[in-house]
Design an enzyme around this catalytic site. Structure first.
Site, PDB file in Angstrom:
ATOM      1  N   HIS A  67       0.950  -1.381   0.201  1.00 61.26           N
ATOM      2  CA  HIS A  67      -0.008  -0.092   0.104  1.00 61.26           C
ATOM      3  C   HIS A  67       0.799   1.399   0.000  1.00 61.26           C
ATOM      4  CE1 HIS A  67       0.736  -1.068   4.230  1.00 61.26           C
ATOM      5  NE2 HIS A  67       0.762   0.167   4.413  1.00 61.26           N
ATOM      6  N   CYS A 176       1.343   2.789  12.459  1.00 57.60           N
ATOM      7  CA  CYS A 176       2.406   2.386  11.308  1.00 57.60           C
ATOM      8  C   CYS A 176       2.798   3.470  10.651  1.00 57.60           C
ATOM      9  CB  CYS A 176       1.946   1.145  10.555  1.00 57.60           C
ATOM     10  SG  CYS A 176       0.653   1.732   9.328  1.00 57.60           S
TER      11      CYS A 176
END
Length: 617
Positions: A67, A176
């Site tokens: 991603h 993250c």
């Protein structure tokens, strides 16, 4: 917004032809591009690869979620791919990967888009759902399985909105670097495990859409323990005195049972706050404050936009008219040198101080940095001001800790800023005179260097850029180069940038001309290094160095040292602190000779590596 709004038939690959990680990424990127979801496929692929360098998105259990959030994305979208035989995606469990969801988030993606993309990441924790995707016979079956799971998840999320009556047994925080997938997968895994063990839990997510379900002081006070599963900066001082488990975000996904059991047992260390913001960058477990390097890098990273923007505007002004008689050239100098560069050292000092002492240190560091600028103490003065402001703020906080509770309201808004700024400013006013003398002495020493000594300095700086490729030694050389630009000496940073460009460029050349020495996957990664090296992104060489450090690092250091030495020998100067090949026209001493120095260094790295490295089996 539903996931089926982002995942369409034209972005589904039922049977992938890819045989390894690199070709899987290429196949999914090409699928998104062919469906018209991307503005620039190569730029989006770079963003995907940059995310993979931070940590693999092969999560295990046969799934991967590559991603990226990038301006190269035209329309937020999801590409799905399935490999029936499975392929090596460097998964956390070392097993083949079968299911791929490539998430493409646009730079301007709104909160609804990000929430939808994040929801998908939680679905994949369900084994039944994964099997449904593996058994699907058509694109319609894929979308139907996702729609069914989404209905179940939305009902579950609605039920979880009801808070526990007596507070929560456990609290957790996840985060993250990109805040799209891992953040929410870890949160969902911890929620599910806590429910299995009969515990109530609230999870704060630090995603790309901001902080969600933020923990309140009352909840923190009542919690038995707190799990922080994050690989990005988290506000930690609020947990001072509480039992806290600190782990990377991937542990929240892979080891939720262990974490919840440990938190439940009570065998958890008590977190000792330091007045700093705390964080998990680099997984500095339990270290309040994070150390000298972390504080320095916080200052440098926040200063960098001022350095890059201001430095390139200054360089452009010289390129237009070295005497600044041209009105536009003078305007560029006023913006770049008069404003952006003038803010560089105060910003550096402010964010170093903030890293140490959180917000109370910010103003003290900023004022101390400005005193350093006005007193001609230079970059060294800014560094000292940052650390001085931060540690004075911690000291003041400790001294005032015994004040009556009734005064707590004005302590933060009155006492902290007054005392922090006063003491930092007073000491900096005493230090600027000797620091200014040191600064002038350093400038004079560099200015009086003969050719031989300058070449030696260039060799050292170039080599330093390649030793740890983005680590402390690399950053020390880079910081020195910026300090010399600020002092008006452009030679050292020319060696720094050349040395930083060589490792990825040299590896790219080696993978091109010595193909038999590299695997197919390494050859594909080598092509990316042409772009990374040209862009002065030394970190592109890290995967190769990690795989074969005994050969790659010496080869990279040798080539970088040659490039750095040649720039000094050729008398090259570079007023732009970043930009790689894109600012090569701004160098003094001749762009062709600078390019020659870089290519010579890259050729040395390629030859050493190509000859030294063993053939692949």
């Amino acid at each position: 917004m539903r996931i089926s709004d982002l995942l369409k038939k034209d972005t589904i690959v039922l049977t992938m032809s890819a045989s390894d990680k690199a070709s899987a990424i290429d196949e999914l990127v090409n699928k998104l591009d062919a469906a018209g979801r991307l503005n620039n496929a190569s730029e989006y692929k770079e963003a995907i690869l940059a995310r993979e360098e931070q940590s693999t998105t092969g999560l295990g259990e046969g799934i991967a979620i590559p991603h990226a959030k990038s301006e190269a994305v035209k329309t937020p979208a999801i590409a799905f791919g399935r490999s029936e035989s499975g392929l090596d995606y460097e998964a956390l469990d070392g097993q083949p990967t079968h299911l791929f969801f490539m998430i493409a988030a646009s730079a301007g993606a709104n909160e609804a888009h990000l929430a939808t993309l994040s929801r998908l990441s939680t679905f994949l924790m369900d084994e039944v759902f994964r099997q449904a995707l593996l058994d699907a016979k058509s694109e319609d079956d894929i979308i139907a399985a996702i729609d069914k799971k989404e209905e179940e998840q939305l009902e579950k999320e609605e039920a979880e909105k009801t808070p526990a009556k007596d507070g929560y047994d456990l609290l957790a925080v996840t985060g993250c670097p990109t805040g799209i997938a891992h953040t929410f997968m870890a949160a969902d895994a911890l929620k599910d495990e806590a429910k299995k063990q009969g515990l109530s839990i609230k999870v704060e997510t630090n995603g790309s859409g901001g902080v969600k379900d933020q923990l309140t002081p009352e909840e923190i006070n009542n919690a038995q323990a707190i799990i922080v599963a994050a690989s990005t900066k988290i506000e930690m001082d609020r947990f001072s005195g509480k039992k806290v488990i600190e782990v990377p975000v991937t542990d929240g996904i892979r080891r939720p049972k262990e974490l919840v059991e440990q938190a439940k047992s009570g065998n958890v260390p008590v977190y000792q706050g330091s007045g700093g913001s705390g964080g998990n960058e680099g997984q500095e477990k339990g270290k309040a404050g994070g150390g000298f390097y972390k504080h320095l890098m916080n200052g440098v990273s926040n200063m960098l936009p001022f350095v890059v923007g201001g430095g390139i505007l200054i360089a452009l002004s010289f390129l237009i008219d070295i005497d600044l008689n041209n009105e536009f050239a003078q305007m560029l100098m006023d913006i770049g040198g008069g404003t952006a560069f003038a803010l560089m050292i105060p910003v550096l000092a402010a964010f170093i101080a903030m890293s140490i002492a959180d917000r109370p240190g910010f103003a003290a560091g900023m004022v101390g940095g400005l005193i350093a600028v006005n007193g001609d103490a230079g970059f060294l003065g800014g560094l000292i001001a940052g650390f001085l402001g931060g540690y004075i703020a911690l000291l003041v906080k400790k001294v005032l800790a015994g004040l009556p509770q009734q005064l707590s309201g004005i302590t933060t808004i009155l006492f902290y800023p007054v005392f922090n700024i006063f003491f930092t400013g007073m000491i900096m006013l005493l230090l600027v005179t000797p620091l200014s003398a040191i600064n002038r002495g350093l400038e004079g020493w560099l200015g009086g260097m003969g050719t031989t000594n300058m070449v030696l300095l260039g060799i050292i700086l170039g080599g330093m850029m390649a030793i740890d490729m983005g680590g402390p030694i690399n950053k020390a050389a880079f910081t020195f180069g910026i300090a010399m630009i600020d002092a008006g000496n452009f030679g050292p940073h020319a060696a720094v940038m050349a040395g930083g460009m060589v490792p990825p460029l040299g590896i790219a050349l080696a993978t091109t001309f010595f193909k038999r020495k590299f695997t197919k996957q390494e050859q594909e990664a080598g092509k990316t290094n042409y772009i990374l090296g040209a862009s002065f992104i030394t970190e592109g060489a890290i995967p190769f160095a990690a795989a074969d450090p005994g050969r790659v690092i010496p080869a990279a250091v040798a080539g970088a040292a040659v490039a750095g030495g040649l720039t000094a020998l050729f008398g090259i100067g570079l007023p732009a602190p970043h930009g790689g090949i894109f600012v090569i026209g701004l160098v003094s001493g001749g762009w062709f000779m600078y390019l020659l120095a870089i290519l010579a260094g890259a050729a040395v790295t390629a030859l050493v590596l190509g000859i030294w490295k063993k053939k692949t089996v």
